[in-house]
Structures are given as structure tokens and as C-alpha cells.
Write an enzyme that holds these catalytic residues in place. Sequence first.
Site, PDB file in Angstrom:
ATOM      1  N   PRO A   1       0.827  -1.215   0.000  1.00  0.00           N
ATOM      2  CA  PRO A   1       0.000   0.000   0.000  1.00  0.00           C
ATOM      3  C   PRO A   1       0.860   1.263   0.000  1.00  0.00           C
ATOM      4  O   PRO A   1       1.869   1.326   0.702  1.00  0.00           O
ATOM      5  CB  PRO A   1      -0.776  -0.109   1.319  1.00  0.00           C
ATOM      6  CG  PRO A   1       0.106  -0.933   2.208  1.00  0.00           C
ATOM      7  CD  PRO A   1       0.904  -1.848   1.319  1.00  0.00           C
TER       8      PRO A   1
ATOM      9  N   ARG B   1      -0.827   4.776  -1.256  1.00  0.00           N
ATOM     10  CA  ARG B   1      -1.831   5.816  -1.033  1.00  0.00           C
ATOM     11  C   ARG B   1      -2.539   5.674   0.312  1.00  0.00           C
ATOM     12  O   ARG B   1      -2.779   6.668   1.003  1.00  0.00           O
ATOM     13  CB  ARG B   1      -2.869   5.706  -2.157  1.00  0.00           C
ATOM     14  CG  ARG B   1      -3.978   6.731  -2.110  1.00  0.00           C
ATOM     15  CD  ARG B   1      -5.115   6.355  -3.078  1.00  0.00           C
ATOM     16  NE  ARG B   1      -4.631   5.743  -4.280  1.00  0.00           N
ATOM     17  CZ  ARG B   1      -4.396   6.395  -5.416  1.00  0.00           C
ATOM     18  NH1 ARG B   1      -4.639   7.682  -5.488  1.00  0.00           N
ATOM     19  NH2 ARG B   1      -3.952   5.745  -6.472  1.00  0.00           N
TER      20      ARG B   1
ATOM     21  N   ARG C   1      -3.319  15.328 -10.300  1.00  0.00           N
ATOM     22  CA  ARG C   1      -4.277  14.223 -10.372  1.00  0.00           C
ATOM     23  C   ARG C   1      -5.648  14.609 -10.944  1.00  0.00           C
ATOM     24  O   ARG C   1      -6.209  13.842 -11.722  1.00  0.00           O
ATOM     25  CB  ARG C   1      -4.432  13.549  -9.002  1.00  0.00           C
ATOM     26  CG  ARG C   1      -3.084  12.965  -8.493  1.00  0.00           C
ATOM     27  CD  ARG C   1      -3.235  12.091  -7.270  1.00  0.00           C
ATOM     28  NE  ARG C   1      -3.871  10.840  -7.597  1.00  0.00           N
ATOM     29  CZ  ARG C   1      -5.133  10.570  -7.432  1.00  0.00           C
ATOM     30  NH1 ARG C   1      -5.928  11.453  -6.867  1.00  0.00           N
ATOM     31  NH2 ARG C   1      -5.638   9.418  -7.799  1.00  0.00           N
TER      32      ARG C   1
ATOM     33  N   CYS D   1      -1.396  28.339 -16.677  1.00  0.00           N
ATOM     34  CA  CYS D   1      -2.013  28.787 -17.920  1.00  0.00           C
ATOM     35  C   CYS D   1      -2.674  27.628 -18.641  1.00  0.00           C
ATOM     36  O   CYS D   1      -2.202  27.167 -19.679  1.00  0.00           O
ATOM     37  CB  CYS D   1      -0.968  29.439 -18.809  1.00  0.00           C
ATOM     38  SG  CYS D   1      -0.500  31.015 -18.132  1.00  0.00           S
TER      39      CYS D   1
ATOM     40  N   TYR E   1       0.926  10.894  -4.026  1.00  0.00           N
ATOM     41  CA  TYR E   1       0.916  11.206  -5.457  1.00  0.00           C
ATOM     42  C   TYR E   1       0.673  12.682  -5.779  1.00  0.00           C
ATOM     43  O   TYR E   1       0.217  13.007  -6.870  1.00  0.00           O
ATOM     44  CB  TYR E   1      -0.103  10.319  -6.192  1.00  0.00           C
ATOM     45  CG  TYR E   1       0.183   8.849  -6.020  1.00  0.00           C
ATOM     46  CD1 TYR E   1       1.351   8.293  -6.522  1.00  0.00           C
ATOM     47  CD2 TYR E   1      -0.685   8.020  -5.315  1.00  0.00           C
ATOM     48  CE1 TYR E   1       1.640   6.947  -6.341  1.00  0.00           C
ATOM     49  CE2 TYR E   1      -0.405   6.667  -5.135  1.00  0.00           C
ATOM     50  CZ  TYR E   1       0.766   6.142  -5.651  1.00  0.00           C
ATOM     51  OH  TYR E   1       1.051   4.814  -5.477  1.00  0.00           O
TER      52      TYR E   1
HETATM   53  N1  LLP Z   1       2.812  -1.683  -6.014  1.00  0.00           N
HETATM   54  C1  LLP Z   1       3.025  -1.461  -7.319  1.00  0.00           C
HETATM   55  C2  LLP Z   1       3.749  -2.447  -8.104  1.00  0.00           C
HETATM   56  C3  LLP Z   1       2.552  -0.286  -7.910  1.00  0.00           C
HETATM   57  O1  LLP Z   1       2.773  -0.080  -9.197  1.00  0.00           O
HETATM   58  C4  LLP Z   1       1.843   0.659  -7.126  1.00  0.00           C
HETATM   59  C5  LLP Z   1       1.347   1.887  -7.719  1.00  0.00           C
HETATM   60  C6  LLP Z   1       1.661   0.389  -5.768  1.00  0.00           C
HETATM   61  C7  LLP Z   1       2.147  -0.799  -5.246  1.00  0.00           C
HETATM   62  C8  LLP Z   1       0.974   1.331  -4.835  1.00  0.00           C
HETATM   63  O2  LLP Z   1      -0.353   1.590  -5.171  1.00  0.00           O
HETATM   64  P1  LLP Z   1      -1.290   2.373  -4.132  1.00  0.00           P
HETATM   65  O3  LLP Z   1      -1.509   1.486  -2.928  1.00  0.00           O
HETATM   66  O4  LLP Z   1      -0.595   3.616  -3.753  1.00  0.00           O
HETATM   67  O5  LLP Z   1      -2.547   2.648  -4.894  1.00  0.00           O
HETATM   68  N2  LLP Z   1      -0.052   7.990  -9.615  1.00  0.00           N
HETATM   69  C9  LLP Z   1      -1.342   7.356  -9.473  1.00  0.00           C
HETATM   70  C10 LLP Z   1      -1.319   5.952  -9.071  1.00  0.00           C
HETATM   71  C11 LLP Z   1      -0.392   5.098  -9.876  1.00  0.00           C
HETATM   72  C12 LLP Z   1       0.337   4.227  -8.961  1.00  0.00           C
HETATM   73  C13 LLP Z   1       1.228   3.318  -9.680  1.00  0.00           C
HETATM   74  N3  LLP Z   1       1.624   2.216  -8.923  1.00  0.00           N
HETATM   75  C14 LLP Z   1      -2.284   8.212  -8.688  1.00  0.00           C
HETATM   76  O6  LLP Z   1      -1.982   9.366  -8.452  1.00  0.00           O
HETATM   77  O7  LLP Z   1      -3.390   7.776  -8.355  1.00  0.00           O
END
Ligand code: LLP
Length: 475
Positions: free
Chosen positions: A329, A331, A372, A403, A433
Site C-alpha cells: 500500500p 496511497r 491528479r 495557464c 501522489y
Molecule cells: N505496487 C506497485 C507495483 C505499484 O505499481 C503501485 C502503484 C503500488 C504498489 C501502490 O499503489 P497504491 O496502494 O498507492 O494505490 N499515480 C497514481 C497511481 C499510480 C500508482 C502506480 N503504482 C495516482 O496518483 O493515483
Amino acid sequence: MRAHEAGALHAEGYGGPPIWLPYPRDVMELLPQLWPETVCRDAVGRLVIGGVDVVSLASEFGTAAYVLDETDFRARARAFRDAFADSFTGGADVYYAGKAFLCTEVARWVAEEGLNLDVCTGGELAVAIRAGFPGKRIALHGNNKSSSEIRRALEYGVGRIVLDSFDEIVRVDTIARELGVVAPVMIRVTVGVEAHTHEYIATAHEDQKFGFSLADGVAREAADRVVAHPDTMSLKGFHSHIGSQIFDTTGFELAARRLVQLHADVVNATGADLPEIDLGGGYGIAYTSQHTPLAPGQLAEQLADIVEREFKAIGTGDGTATPRVSIEPGRAIAGPAGVTLYEVGTIKDVGLGEGFARRYVSVDGGMSDNIRPALYEADYSVTLGSRSSDAAPRLARVVGRHCESGDIVVLDEYLPDDLAIGDLLVVPGTGAYCRSMSNQYNHTPRPPVIAVRDGQARVLVRRETIDDLLALDVG
Ligand code: LLP
């Protein structure tokens, strides 16, 4: 759609609020699920986070500013660690996904709370190394790791490299041979699940860049190739990450089932001892009242049920025990622990015809500190943080200073009708993020990251300056 001499008319008429956004009883009310645990309002209505009011934070550190609640971050990290340790009989490890937000101090918090760390570039690895994060507890991800990143990771002794392509299997084999080490590896599997989230952050359907496909047998082939090189690679197990900001556990369930099946097939066919299985991250958080995330305890129980049920149903021929489970995790740990402070600069009521107007509130940040909304049409919430107000709620759109008309911070939110220039607005759920995906569009220096805890505030990442930006310009 009405015609317009310059083309089709966007934002036709006044759409009103989205259906999930009710007219508030009290526009100053804070919905607890959106905010760090320590957040409250003081006697004069100022928002207080980690024991520090936002007016003091803004006067000491300026705006825009990211504020990270250390107590809340650590509590969420611990909640994941404990819930997964308690629910999985074979044990479980939590890897904090550093891409959500990483700096040396946060890497130390993660280490101190007993979590492991997922990094996906040499840059993130460098932060971990600078923080002294134990190598064995680091996982290296990425679909195009360079030779130097792989070399650095192996030299530092990372606990796992998650393989993503046949080219990379060759690369790791070559570098491990040169260094005379056996690389601990996992294989990233595309399990063919359509995760219910924005297309750009879904990662387990077939037509995308990550992993080895399960459906066409490529994942099995990858395992065979790795197992054929025991002198340079030791296969720890399989990995799946289906996407991000997911609430529906059926996607995780299906992915876990398919991963367990693959695990059992490979163990039975090759006799390999695969001690681990990684279910990735992606657990959704509440950005607005429309989101209802599961608590780590519920999540852990559900996933443990699935994994144990599947292992019982499938079994492995030689009676190999259920592997140790890990999750990643990002986020769900960092997101709710962070907020962004902005100052209101202009307020414009834009007429939309037929007597309707939309209130545009411009703040001193925007798509450079939170991309985002522009990238994923992500919804956020916002509140007045610097004072109380008895004014009626008024639907507003909070926009940035860039802009670009898509430079939206919060698409729709009720704010007090007496909102004024100089007021502070606070956006919750920006701990993940936002800083990590920030940019300097329009030569905008990036905001600082301030940690708050027990009434104290300190800088974790300082504010960028125009001089920082000019320093890169060698012309
Ligand atoms: N593990 C892997 C292999 C990943 O690619 C990711 C996220 C995570 C764990 C963590 O995911 P989380 O638990 O944070 O959802 N930038 C985007 C999200 C893309 C995340 C990419 N990989 C956003 O702002 O929502």
C-alpha cells in the site's frame, strides 16, 4: 449542446453539483473520513493539524504547502502492519510503496514502524539508501530498470527485484554473475483482471505494459527461465498489482486466486520452493464523501480468507506450506495523512447564461502541485481553514494559477459564500501522489513538505526557489 460562434460550448449551462455532493448542513463541518486523525478546528474556527493551526503554518512556511501529519502517517502504517500480521497465519509483510511519497525522514518512519519499502527507480532507491533503510527490506520494481539501477540494488543487498520482462531476466542474470551474487527475484504477473478504477491506473488487464501475462503462458515461461539459473537468481515467488484507488475487493480476490493457482502449478511442476507471494497495493482512500474505503483490518481479513481458502482448495503436491504474503500500500498510508494549504488569490463569478454563474476561486498552486485532477479527473474536497464563517454554503470550483483551463484543484465543493481573498483553503487527501508527481509547470517552484506532530512543525522537504529552477538552466 448549444452552438457557439467559436465552436461547441463547453460546460453547457449550469450543471449544478454532482449527485454525490449534498448541500451541507454546516459548510465548516469536517468529514472525519477525509482528514488526518489529529485534525480539528480551534475556538476561532482555524483548522488544526498535528496540534498546529494552519494560519501559523502558512505564516511560518508560506503557501502553497504540503503538510504531513506524522502521527497519522505512522498510525496508518502500523494499522496495516498489525492487521496483516494478525490475519495471515503464515505471516505477512507490508511494503510501503514509496512512489506515493518518499523523502529520507518518511523512509525512516517506515523503517521504524516495521514496514518494508517498495522503490521503483534508482532515485527512490537513493532516498532509501540515504535514509539507511535496511537493504533486505527493500523491493525494487519497474518495467524498465537500467543496468545501473539493478547493479546498485544488488550491491546494496535488496531483498527482492520484481522482474517485469524477459530482457530484464537476462540483465539481472548478467549483473548478478558479474557481482558474484544470487539475486532474490519475484515475477510480476499480469493476472487479466479489469480493475474498477481510472484506465491510467489499472495495471492487470492484458493490454498494458506491466508484467508477464498469465493467460498466454508467458508468466510460466518466465518462471522456468529464472529457475534454470539458480547460480544467479533465486525465485521467491509471484507478484501481482492490479491497479490503484480500488474499492471493490472482487478484483483483488480474482487476482489472488489466479496468483495462487500459478504458484501451485509452478511448485508442483518444478519442485521449486516459492516462499513468498505478493498481492501488490491499490487500496482506495476517501477523497470525497463518495468514497468508502475498507479499514486495514477488514482488508487483511478478506485477503487472508481468500489466500488461505485458495491454498486449501488447490494445494501443492509436496505439501509445501502457504507462502508468506506481502502487500504494497502507498496511497492508503500517505494519502489521508497529508493536506495542502493554499491562499485564495482571486474570486470570480463567471456567468453561464440564464442567470447562472459558477464561482471560480483561484489559489496559489494547482496542477504543478497536484496533477491528479487533470490526469485522472480525480475529485477532491476542500474547506476554509483560516477562520470560522456563518455564511451560507456556495458551490465553487477551486482552480490553480497555471495557464491551462484544466488546471483544477477541486472541481466542485461548497465553501462559505463570504470566502475572501487571503483566506486559507485546505485540501485533504493530498499526502500521496501529489508531491511525488509534482512539476514546475510555468516555472513554478514546488511547495515544501512540512511535518507536524504534537504541536511542532518542521520542514521535511524545503520549498523550491526560482534560483533552484534557474540553476539547471546552463544557457
Ligand atoms: N505496487 C506497485 C507495483 C505499484 O505499481 C503501485 C502503484 C503500488 C504498489 C501502490 O499503489 P497504491 O496502494 O498507492 O494505490 N499515480 C497514481 C497511481 C499510480 C500508482 C502506480 N503504482 C495516482 O496518483 O493515483
